[in-house]
Design an enzyme around this catalytic site. Structure first.
Site, mmCIF file in Angstrom:
data_model
loop_
_atom_site.group_PDB
_atom_site.id
_atom_site.type_symbol
_atom_site.label_atom_id
_atom_site.label_comp_id
_atom_site.label_asym_id
_atom_site.label_seq_id
_atom_site.Cartn_x
_atom_site.Cartn_y
_atom_site.Cartn_z
ATOM 1 N N GLU A 25 19.152 57.921 82.399
ATOM 2 C CA GLU A 25 20.236 58.521 81.619
ATOM 3 C C GLU A 25 19.671 59.260 80.408
ATOM 4 O O GLU A 25 20.134 60.341 80.050
ATOM 5 C CB GLU A 25 21.218 57.446 81.139
ATOM 6 N N TYR A 57 40.638 73.180 63.650
ATOM 7 C CA TYR A 57 40.272 72.461 64.870
ATOM 8 C C TYR A 57 39.043 73.040 65.555
ATOM 9 O O TYR A 57 38.329 72.328 66.250
ATOM 10 C CB TYR A 57 41.446 72.331 65.847
ATOM 11 N N GLU A 77 30.272 53.260 72.810
ATOM 12 C CA GLU A 77 30.960 52.726 71.649
ATOM 13 C C GLU A 77 30.353 53.296 70.364
ATOM 14 O O GLU A 77 31.065 53.652 69.419
ATOM 15 C CB GLU A 77 30.874 51.195 71.627
ATOM 16 N N LYS A 102 32.851 58.700 80.058
ATOM 17 C CA LYS A 102 31.542 58.832 80.688
ATOM 18 C C LYS A 102 31.762 58.873 82.201
ATOM 19 O O LYS A 102 31.569 57.885 82.912
ATOM 20 C CB LYS A 102 30.649 57.651 80.274
#
Length: 123
Positions: A25, A57, A77, A102
């Site tokens: 990863e 934004y 997290e 994910k």
């Protein structure tokens, strides 16, 4: 101070990054999808048609991408906390909700998505 119900929401911000517990990863990277909703009192911006009284934004989206792209971490997290801190860095933001998806997570069973959501406000 009363909590505002006004919100600015970015949905589906796509970022390629190298977060994850596994070496592959970190090496190959993968796509993360970020949803951010900030609580902002929009009354002044709306009544005065004033960008300076709200959160731009486009700038928020760029800041979110930069936060997700930087130094890899193990957990989504941690990525969510990082994005929440960036959003709370805007003075007009009272509260933020961040979801980090994910969709390419290394899970051994069929799945549509995995995500974490954090909600953070001013202390």
């Amino acid at each position: 101070m009363a909590r505002t119900r006004d919100r600015i929401t970015l949905t589906g911000v796509r970022v390629r990054a190298h977060h994850g517990v596994f070496d592959f990863e970190r090496e190959q990277g993968q796509e993360f999808v970020i949803d951010v909703s900030v609580a902002v009192d929009l009354a002044a911006a709306a009544s005065g048609d004033d960008l300076g009284s709200t959160v731009h934004y486009g700038e928020l989206a760029e800041a979110v991408v930069a936060a997700v792209e930087r130094d890899p971490v193990d957990l989504i997290e941690t990525v969510a906390e990082r994005v929440a801190a960036v959003a709370l860095g805007y003075p007009a933001v009272e509260e933020v909700e961040v979801t980090v998806h994910k969709p390419e997570a290394p899970i051994s069973v069929p799945f549509a998505d995995v995500a974490v959501t954090v909600v953070r406000g001013r202390a």
